[in-house]
Design a protein around this motif. Structure first.
Motif, mmCIF file in Angstrom:
data_model
loop_
_atom_site.group_PDB
_atom_site.id
_atom_site.type_symbol
_atom_site.label_atom_id
_atom_site.label_comp_id
_atom_site.label_asym_id
_atom_site.label_seq_id
_atom_site.Cartn_x
_atom_site.Cartn_y
_atom_site.Cartn_z
ATOM 1 N N LEU A 150 -3.460 9.770 10.085
ATOM 2 C CA LEU A 150 -2.804 10.033 8.796
ATOM 3 C C LEU A 150 -2.328 11.483 8.791
ATOM 4 C CD1 LEU A 150 -5.325 8.513 6.184
ATOM 5 C CD2 LEU A 150 -3.030 7.642 6.736
ATOM 6 N N LYS A 151 -1.146 11.710 8.276
ATOM 7 C CA LYS A 151 -0.657 13.077 8.163
ATOM 8 C C LYS A 151 0.347 13.124 7.013
ATOM 9 C CE LYS A 151 1.567 16.723 10.926
ATOM 10 N NZ LYS A 151 2.890 16.843 10.294
ATOM 11 N N GLU A 152 -0.009 13.855 5.971
ATOM 12 C CA GLU A 152 0.917 13.965 4.852
ATOM 13 C C GLU A 152 2.068 14.889 5.234
ATOM 14 O OE1 GLU A 152 -0.580 13.918 0.829
ATOM 15 O OE2 GLU A 152 0.771 15.554 0.276
ATOM 16 N N ASN A 153 3.258 14.543 4.802
ATOM 17 C CA ASN A 153 4.418 15.404 5.072
ATOM 18 C C ASN A 153 4.420 16.584 4.118
ATOM 19 O OD1 ASN A 153 5.544 13.987 7.239
ATOM 20 N ND2 ASN A 153 6.446 12.476 5.838
ATOM 21 N N SER A 154 5.069 17.666 4.546
ATOM 22 C CA SER A 154 5.038 18.904 3.762
ATOM 23 C C SER A 154 5.732 18.735 2.410
ATOM 24 C CB SER A 154 5.683 20.031 4.566
ATOM 25 O OG SER A 154 6.980 19.640 4.977
ATOM 26 N N ASN A 155 6.595 17.735 2.286
ATOM 27 C CA ASN A 155 7.268 17.524 0.989
ATOM 28 C C ASN A 155 6.338 16.936 -0.075
ATOM 29 O OD1 ASN A 155 6.992 14.860 1.611
ATOM 30 N ND2 ASN A 155 9.147 14.501 2.105
ATOM 31 N N GLY A 156 5.158 16.491 0.338
ATOM 32 C CA GLY A 156 4.201 15.948 -0.624
ATOM 33 C C GLY A 156 4.555 14.575 -1.161
ATOM 34 N N LYS A 157 5.654 13.997 -0.676
ATOM 35 C CA LYS A 157 6.100 12.703 -1.203
ATOM 36 C C LYS A 157 5.796 11.532 -0.279
ATOM 37 C CE LYS A 157 9.969 14.690 -3.766
ATOM 38 N NZ LYS A 157 11.426 14.927 -3.705
ATOM 39 N N GLY A 207 3.944 10.344 3.808
ATOM 40 C CA GLY A 207 3.033 10.707 4.878
ATOM 41 C C GLY A 207 3.197 9.724 6.015
ATOM 42 N N ILE A 208 2.630 10.104 7.151
ATOM 43 C CA ILE A 208 2.724 9.227 8.319
ATOM 44 C C ILE A 208 1.392 8.506 8.488
ATOM 45 C CG2 ILE A 208 3.128 9.143 10.812
ATOM 46 C CD1 ILE A 208 4.819 11.684 10.472
ATOM 47 N N VAL A 209 1.492 7.189 8.694
ATOM 48 C CA VAL A 209 0.309 6.360 8.924
ATOM 49 C C VAL A 209 0.421 5.773 10.324
ATOM 50 C CG1 VAL A 209 -0.998 4.340 8.129
ATOM 51 C CG2 VAL A 209 0.249 5.746 6.472
ATOM 52 N N TRP A 210 -0.643 6.006 11.129
ATOM 53 C CA TRP A 210 -0.691 5.390 12.456
ATOM 54 C C TRP A 210 -1.648 4.202 12.423
ATOM 55 C CZ3 TRP A 210 -0.017 10.604 11.905
ATOM 56 C CH2 TRP A 210 0.879 11.265 12.761
ATOM 57 N N VAL A 211 -1.221 3.061 12.929
ATOM 58 C CA VAL A 211 -2.135 1.913 13.015
ATOM 59 C C VAL A 211 -2.138 1.343 14.432
ATOM 60 C CG1 VAL A 211 -1.905 1.202 10.587
ATOM 61 C CG2 VAL A 211 -0.340 0.269 12.299
ATOM 62 N N HIS A 262 0.838 -1.196 0.000
ATOM 63 C CA HIS A 262 0.000 0.000 0.000
ATOM 64 C C HIS A 262 0.872 1.245 0.000
ATOM 65 C CE1 HIS A 262 -3.366 -2.520 0.475
ATOM 66 N NE2 HIS A 262 -3.194 -2.798 1.753
ATOM 67 N N PHE A 263 0.358 2.294 -0.626
ATOM 68 C CA PHE A 263 1.023 3.604 -0.581
ATOM 69 C C PHE A 263 0.196 4.541 0.296
ATOM 70 C CE2 PHE A 263 2.732 1.445 -4.195
ATOM 71 C CZ PHE A 263 4.059 1.832 -4.214
ATOM 72 N N PHE A 264 0.767 5.694 0.598
ATOM 73 C CA PHE A 264 0.134 6.571 1.567
ATOM 74 C C PHE A 264 -1.324 6.870 1.225
ATOM 75 C CE2 PHE A 264 -0.738 10.910 3.231
ATOM 76 C CZ PHE A 264 -0.727 10.578 4.577
ATOM 77 N N GLU A 265 -1.585 7.124 -0.056
ATOM 78 C CA GLU A 265 -2.956 7.513 -0.411
ATOM 79 C C GLU A 265 -3.939 6.346 -0.380
ATOM 80 O OE1 GLU A 265 -0.175 7.633 -2.263
ATOM 81 O OE2 GLU A 265 -0.641 7.846 -4.399
ATOM 82 N N ASP A 266 -3.461 5.125 -0.118
ATOM 83 C CA ASP A 266 -4.360 3.976 -0.040
ATOM 84 C C ASP A 266 -5.027 3.840 1.329
ATOM 85 O OD1 ASP A 266 -3.618 3.256 -2.644
ATOM 86 O OD2 ASP A 266 -1.927 2.059 -1.921
ATOM 87 N N VAL A 274 4.423 4.778 10.894
ATOM 88 C CA VAL A 274 5.473 4.613 9.891
ATOM 89 C C VAL A 274 5.338 5.725 8.856
ATOM 90 C CG1 VAL A 274 5.675 2.097 10.112
ATOM 91 C CG2 VAL A 274 3.965 3.050 8.584
ATOM 92 N N MET A 275 6.456 6.067 8.253
ATOM 93 C CA MET A 275 6.414 7.014 7.146
ATOM 94 C C MET A 275 6.349 6.210 5.852
ATOM 95 S SD MET A 275 9.024 10.073 6.107
ATOM 96 C CE MET A 275 9.232 10.571 7.811
ATOM 97 N N VAL A 276 5.310 6.486 5.049
ATOM 98 C CA VAL A 276 5.034 5.689 3.847
ATOM 99 C C VAL A 276 5.100 6.599 2.620
ATOM 100 C CG1 VAL A 276 3.310 4.240 2.693
ATOM 101 C CG2 VAL A 276 3.558 4.138 5.180
#
Lengths: 346, 346, 346
Positions: A113-120, A122-126, A8-12, A145-147
């Motif tokens: 979920l929190k996208e990083n400012s670089n746009g590349k 994001g952080i996913v909490w589970v 999975h990627f961040f936007e998933d 984790v940063m994804v």
């Protein structure tokens, strides 16, 4: 269309999403033996059926971390295959010991979920829960984790940062049903130091070191079916050294901590944790601990110690964690904040 | 007179000869755990008792290749101790799953002999059967090896080249008694791709790589009591690298194939196989598969896929097997033609 | 005050002192499988439940040396953590086979003390007994080690040098209850050579070699919870190579000895032993044996062979043990004097 799992990627991810992880796993005496061959483990409760029975358990349970790694490993294909970094742990609780013959599986809920400012990235909490064959939980923990994003142009999700407790409260720790340290045999346990003998602020150098080998960390990591490529494929790094699964260092530090914490028989909670620097084969791993707190539990013969357990790639670093600017020293591999169950003098 | 086993030489074999191989072996949960630590295995049927029971089996069986290696290993002192090359496999069938606690042994029959024109070596064909504690067969296969002559002056035997089937017919594959994929759980299995989703001609790059380690292949090879010196004694080669047992590469490729063939739960047959190039520690092994055929079985919920499974020492070689002159590419380690059992959509 | 174990020093021992060693250990099928993956073991009695049952035992027992290592490992934190050298063994007897599920622990009695003339070290003799869950002995042996003094100014103890037998008498060997070789299957055992076929003076080159790997010896040594730092921490030596536990070489030589002594199914006694030179990873280990004596036992179908079993780091050294001045050759790693139980022709 490819049939391989790209992860999975961040936007998933969406907050609230439930993930059923694959590959249920029956744990056996074979896993126990391998655990004992990969880590210099000497805690008597996890070594002897008779010792465990004298402590009120039906038999010697799986090492707490073995169960943790099995539960964690199942989450890798869904959570961290495209992770850049494993950022932290919180609210970890071992709810009951696991025994040979039991089948474990894992489910996770996305809680932040929190996208990083670089746009590349994001952080996913589970929040991950390990379930037994009846579907009842045996352990749980949060990690973040940063994804990577698949598509850097994808819209950022609404930021949700979960409120995670700084520590598990001692009153919320589960003392395993039946556990009874009132006839505890210190000779067989190999340590005379009981719960009362440890005081907050005490720092213990666990002295012994173990040099890391490629075959060993790979065998361990496969045992819990953790599939992250970086642990196995030496061609992914220029120096040809695989990145060692952080959990390998956790288990190594825990085993080394026997020398000084020999009666800290069980792990009851994980308050926090950071894999401060990467580990590679050829490094020699040492460990030290700091007692952070001592609390009572629901049983008069069982005390809880809150312990900072640190793995270091240099000898004799007890008590040394950060530099002047607050960054982890380069030698620090792991900074883990645990609750341990220890017999009380009676 | 020496009491050590010098192995058989070409002139020691006669067509029709029956060989009872030594060292019966009881397989256990310990072997399963080791198999899981040596190969990145994630097929749910071989991981979880509960998953296996949901598929109609009494418990999770030994991995099919573990049974194969145990049966194969016993033949080494009698068949391939003086072998120059392991030339091929045919007519391999897995007749029933093997469970922890069972004792396996092996017998072989010599079915063909052909001396090479150089007068120094010859080809020996054998049909090997793995037997359970009751003497009933659990698996069988043919293989042929090139074996040295003890005495180059010995007379050549009559040439007998057995007629071996180019493939096992799908109707001759054994679906394990009780196997029932009609309530198959894809979430726990970790793959959504069922038998119908694969079509002949499809090529799958299994993506992941594993770098080979000396300790790992030796531990695996000892586990099945394969005693060929070249796998253990580094002084036998100038570069100090042991020759890796071909079966280690088979198991590695099969485990890697999960990523793309995650529901191909069982191996039912071995149609053909070649160890195209030798493998050594330090190599990174990748795998790709080509679907050769899809056939029905005796059960409506179980399909069979005929799959060419290739192990490569280079990344991204999916579909690339031979050079213009028809020779295997130097990167090809293994070219194996298997029948796999896969759940059908119902 | 430190809570870590600094081990005992020479002045901490008194003759007659009883030491209860820590960490009881339940041995399992997992330990058996690991033993089989670490050593090229092919003795059928330790491989197959059915073969063991045909020999009158309830099931296949743990390898005798596995039990020995588990018992030995427990003594390390109390006996040899500050040892400079492991000097010898005597009066070792295997009193009964150990089975999966049994829990072993160890006790030792100090039976001798002698300070060295340098005033810095002394020799400690102990008799160690391995006990089962009922507290009954399963094996016993004496060993002596050279141990550092904590304080070189400490007074020397009275010298007590125990009288140890040069060998265990054949009549004192324990043939396991129920053992019956009268229907022994040589085909399955893999050797045609019975007790009568060996004669004192015979020297057997076991031919095969195994190159040592760091991961393998560490996994073995951890399995028996032997904690001596030198086996695990590569930074303790200038060449970065760990010192390999002497017992690893014992098990390796014993496994190699199958090729020539394939029917020597059980070890009944250890008469003497010396770890002649240290072993390190990268060495290739070979083994040879000399038959020292052949004696009858309490059973007509079971003979005893007294065998000198030698491990060498050079090929083809059968029969070569010492130089002209009587010192061990540099290639000799182990010189062990054992009693082995072998079926008799009937």
């Amino acid at each position: 269309m490819t049939k391989t799992n790209a992860g999975h990627f961040f936007e998933d991810y969406q907050v609230g999403m439930e993930i059923v992880h694959a590959t249920p796993r029956t744990v056996t005496a074979g896993d126990r033996a391998l655990y004992g061959s990969l880590y210099p483990n000497r805690f008597a409760l996890h070594s002897s059926n008779l010792f465990a029975q004298a402590c009120g358990l039906p038999e010697s349970p799986m090492d707490d971390l073995l169960s943790f790694h099995v539960v964690f490993g199942k989450t890798v294909p869904d959570i961290s295959l495209n992770a850049v970094a494993n950022l932290g742990y919180a609210e970890g609780r071992f709810l009951r010991p696991v025994y040979a013959g039991e089948t474990l599986r894992s489910v996770s809920q996305v809680i932040g979920l929190k996208e990083n400012s670089n746009g590349k990235t994001g952080i996913v909490w589970v929040r991950t829960t390990g379930l037994d064959g009846q579907g009842d939980p045996v352990l749980e923990y949060c990690r973040w984790v940063m994804v990577r994003k698949r598509d850097t142009g994808a819209a950022a999700p609404e930021t949700v940062v979960p409120e995670l407790a700084a520590k598990v409260e001692a009153r919320d720790l589960k003392v395993p049903e039946g556990l009874n340290f009132s006839n505890y045999d210190k000779d067989l346990a190999g340590s005379t130091h009981m719960w009362e003998d440890y005081a907050p602020g005490e720092v213990i150098d666990h002295v012994d070191g173990v040099t890391l080998e490629e075959a060993e960390h790979m065998m361990a990591t496969r045992l819990w079916q953790n599939t992250a490529k970086v642990h196995f494929d030496a061609t992914l790094r220029e120096d040809g050294k695989r990145l060692i699964y952080g959990g390998h260092i956790i288990s190594l530090a825990r085993a080394l901590s026997f020398n000084g914490l020999g009666n800290a028989q069980m792990i009851a909670g994980i308050n926090a944790g950071a894999h401060a620097n990467p580990a590679h084969s050829g490094m020699t791993v040492f460990a030290w601990s700091e007692i952070l707190a001592a609390e009572e539990t629901s049983r008069p013969d069982v005390g809880a110690l809150r312990v900072r357990m640190v793995a270091s790639s240099e000898r004799g670093m007890a008590g040394k964690l950060r530099d002047d600017s607050g960054r982890y020293l380069p030698s620090v591999l792991l900074d883990l904040d645990l609750w341990l169950l220890v017999p009380r003098s009676t």
